[in-house]
Write an enzyme that holds these catalytic residues in place. Structure first.
Site, PDB file in Angstrom:
ATOM      1  N   GLU A 384       0.864  -1.187   0.000  1.00 50.46           N
ATOM      2  CA  GLU A 384       0.000   0.000   0.000  1.00 50.46           C
ATOM      3  C   GLU A 384       0.903   1.241   0.000  1.00 50.46           C
ATOM      4  O   GLU A 384       1.854   1.309   0.780  1.00 50.46           O
ATOM      5  CB  GLU A 384      -0.858  -0.095   1.262  1.00 50.46           C
ATOM      6  CG  GLU A 384      -1.453   1.166   1.754  1.00 50.46           C
ATOM      7  CD  GLU A 384      -2.078   0.982   3.159  1.00 50.46           C
ATOM      8  OE1 GLU A 384      -2.468  -0.151   3.538  1.00 50.46           O
ATOM      9  OE2 GLU A 384      -2.160   1.983   3.887  1.00 50.46           O
ATOM     10  N   HIS A 469      -3.206  -5.654  10.742  1.00 48.68           N
ATOM     11  CA  HIS A 469      -4.096  -6.672  10.172  1.00 48.68           C
ATOM     12  C   HIS A 469      -3.999  -8.009  10.914  1.00 48.68           C
ATOM     13  O   HIS A 469      -3.615  -9.019  10.316  1.00 48.68           O
ATOM     14  CB  HIS A 469      -3.738  -6.930   8.701  1.00 48.68           C
ATOM     15  CG  HIS A 469      -3.808  -5.720   7.816  1.00 48.68           C
ATOM     16  ND1 HIS A 469      -3.193  -5.658   6.578  1.00 48.68           N
ATOM     17  CD2 HIS A 469      -4.433  -4.533   7.978  1.00 48.68           C
ATOM     18  CE1 HIS A 469      -3.436  -4.478   6.018  1.00 48.68           C
ATOM     19  NE2 HIS A 469      -4.177  -3.768   6.860  1.00 48.68           N
ATOM     20  N   ASN A 507      -5.214  -5.901   2.143  1.00 49.83           N
ATOM     21  CA  ASN A 507      -5.897  -5.386   3.344  1.00 49.83           C
ATOM     22  C   ASN A 507      -7.177  -6.206   3.548  1.00 49.83           C
ATOM     23  O   ASN A 507      -7.911  -6.441   2.593  1.00 49.83           O
ATOM     24  CB  ASN A 507      -6.233  -3.915   3.143  1.00 49.83           C
ATOM     25  CG  ASN A 507      -5.081  -3.159   2.531  1.00 49.83           C
ATOM     26  OD1 ASN A 507      -4.640  -3.485   1.422  1.00 49.83           O
ATOM     27  ND2 ASN A 507      -4.576  -2.180   3.210  1.00 49.83           N
TER      28      ASN A 507
END
Ligand code: FAE
Length: 529
Positions: A384, A469, A507
């Site tokens: 990301e 996460h 994600n």
């Protein structure tokens, strides 16, 4: 488009918060001694899907959430504080903020002293791994970047081989994205906005080094963002708001699933209610012990609520801890031996590169990431492109890399501390870090650039000792059946990120939501009709 029920639900939630109440919906359903048809622990993605679908099937639902109900403005007129001016609302019972980027130019200028309060972001420390989680009605949706990414199908099938991938990709992923209001940024706006210079610069450099970059959908309202930039609306993503909450623009769960669920009139949400213990009575119902606390963390009341069906949606850490405690204290002794296994940080590794002086990343940065480097095929990394909204030119390109790290940790129950302990070592993180390093070394080589070592403490180029996460601990098809029904017990279900075994390659919020949609559909059809 918001439905009438959704609008009703959202106004019930904001009205309750404005009146200083901790409970929204029928109060009796969260009273001490109540017996309820369905109890949901937590209010994150898995929990919110469960509540909505159960209520739509006509089943009254009680949701218990340890965090606050976040819609009452503070003295500054805002519900949440920004990253650059954190106050007590930022973090969960801390005397000082503990932001993931701890320093700048090696200086301790990021974190601030704060008053202990049930702030919206928590950092749960477990030795070599710290886990950031959202606390409040809406769970992680309150603090996350809202990147709503569907995983690669081949990797999804590898990680969750027992789940019908056709059904997920044809039905449940699209359904989750629709309900979450996931949309994509207009490429024309992206191309010209000053606030995405950081993203364009990092993407261009990755492409020049031969890597593919992609736009990713998000749950931020990008039309709202345009109006923020034009000065027509109060700024949020463009005013350094994200990990301590967004005041506007983000379609977090209280505006989507939870609003719809409350709009049915069958859902009660009780905030500042922490579930401590789960037992079973002679009828096979679940007896839940809950501590209701105030914002000073004083105990208001310990309640006992009986549930005919119990759904655990307290997140990977919360759900795993409740189950381990129940098994190892003998409250639910028949829970599977493999509870606590199969945990991973989704291969999270944060890193930053130092750009040349002729490659500025911008003083103005949107907090909402919209692009990623997809190097999964050759490097096993999806990175990301993250903002660093410091309010000044930093020349930093920041990344949250999601690596294919096959290492798994596990939890054990520590009876003395009455908590679950994560067993995860620095050596296990190193496996993912080597993959991230291989990608960013290649980009640095092409551009003659280096890593920033001033941001993560200890002169490090890679921060692999924290994650955003957390996944696993009550793995689908191992401690549950293929739909989240726990082995050893009837009417007891896991609905959240604890089901996913450690890694999903992107994600995870869309996967958690879509999996909950799939599981609840099957559970309602088979167990509740
Ligand atoms: P979660 O959302 O964590 O909700 C669990 C809820 O249960 C929380 O509200 C807890 O307070 C509550 N709870 C826990 N224990 C108890 C108890 N004993 N009693 C009562 N309540 C309890 O669970 N993911 C993405 O896909 N895209 C992103 O851009 C992204 N950015 C992130 C940025 C940050 C800073 C963080 C921290 C996370 C980010 N994530 C992102 C991860 C995502 O938010 C996370 O995977 C999901 O929120 C997990 O959903 P669950 O339903 O499992």
């Amino acid at each position: 488009m918001a439905t009438r029920r959704q609008l009703l639900g959202y106004s019930a939630l904001t009205a309750a918060a404005a009146a200083g109440l901790a409970t929204v919906g029928p109060k009796a359903a969260a009273a001490n001694g109540a017996t309820v048809p369905a109890l949901v622990i937590g209010t994150g993605y898995g929990a919110a899907v469960s509540a909505l679908r159960l209520a739509e099937a006509g089943i009254p639902v009680t949701m218990l959430e340890m965090g606050r109900l976040w819609s009452e403005p503070g003295e500054d007129g805002k519900v949440f504080c920004s990253i650059t001016a954190p106050d007590k609302r930022s973090m969960w019972f801390r005397e000082r903020t503990e932001a993931p980027l701890a320093s700048f130019l090696w200086l301790d200028v990021v974190n601030r002293a704060i008053e202990p309060y049930p702030g919206v972001l928590d950092r749960v420390d477990h030795g070599d791994m710290a886990v950031y989680v959202g606390r409040g009605v809406g769970g992680g949706s309150l603090v996350n970047g809202g990147m709503a990414v569907v995983p690669r199908r081949d990797y999804f099938a590898e990680v969750l081989p027992g789940v019908d991938a056709d059904a997920m990709y044809d039905r449940y992923f699209p359904l989750a994205q629709t309900e979450l209001h996931a949309t994509s940024i207009d490429p024309a706006y992206y191309a010209e906005s000053e606030y995405y210079r950081f993203s364009r610069e990092a993407a261009a450099q990755a492409e020049q080094a031969g890597f593919k970059t992609v736009f990713v959908p998000g749950v931020y309202d990008f039309e709202y963002m345009r109006r923020e930039e034009a000065g027509d609306e109060p700024a949020s993503a463009l005013a350094s708001e994200v990990i301590y909450g967004n005041n506007h623009g983000k379609m977090s769960l209280p505006k989507t699933y939870l609003a719809k669920a409350l709009g049915t009139g069958l859902v009660t949400i009780a905030a500042r209610h922490e579930v401590r213990r789960i037992e079973q009575d002679a009828d096979g119902n679940y007896l839940v012990t809950v501590d209701h606390r105030d914002d000073a963390n004083e105990l208001i009341e310990t309640k006992r609520i009986t549930a005919e069906r119990l759904f655990l949606g307290a997140g990977s850490l919360g759900t795993t801890e409740l189950l381990l405690r129940a098994r190892d204290t003998g409250d639910l002794p028949d829970l599977d031996d493999a509870i606590g296994q199969g945990w991973g940080p989704n291969g999270n590794v944060m890193t930053a590169r130092a750009n040349h002086a002729w490659e500025p990343t911008g003083c103005k940065q949107s907090t909402i990431p919209v692009t990623g480097i997809d190097a999964w095929d050759d490097k096993r990394v999806f990175a990301e492109i993250a903002p660093m909204p410091a309010g000044l030119e930093t020349f930093v390109s920041l990344y949250l890399a999601i690596t294919d790290n096959p290492e798994r940790g596990h939890f054990t129950y520590d009876a003395a501390a009455d908590r679950a302990l994560l067993h995860w070592t620095a050596a296990q993180s190193a496996t993912g870090t080597a993959k991230a390093k291989s990608l960013f070394d290649a980009i640095n080589r092409v551009h003659g650039t280096t890593y920033r070592r001033d941001l993560f403490g200890g002169n490090r180029a890679f921060a692999d000792d924290f994650c955003y996460h957390p996944l696993g601990g009550a793995v689908l098809g191992e401690v549950t059946d293929e739909f989240g029904r726990l082995n050893g017990y009837d009417r007891l279900y896991v609905t959240d990120s604890a089901l996913i075994p450690g890694s999903i390659g992107v994600n995870p919020l869309v996967t958690i939501t879509a999996l909950a949609e799939r599981n609840l559909e099957a559970i309602i059809a088979a167990d509740l009709s």
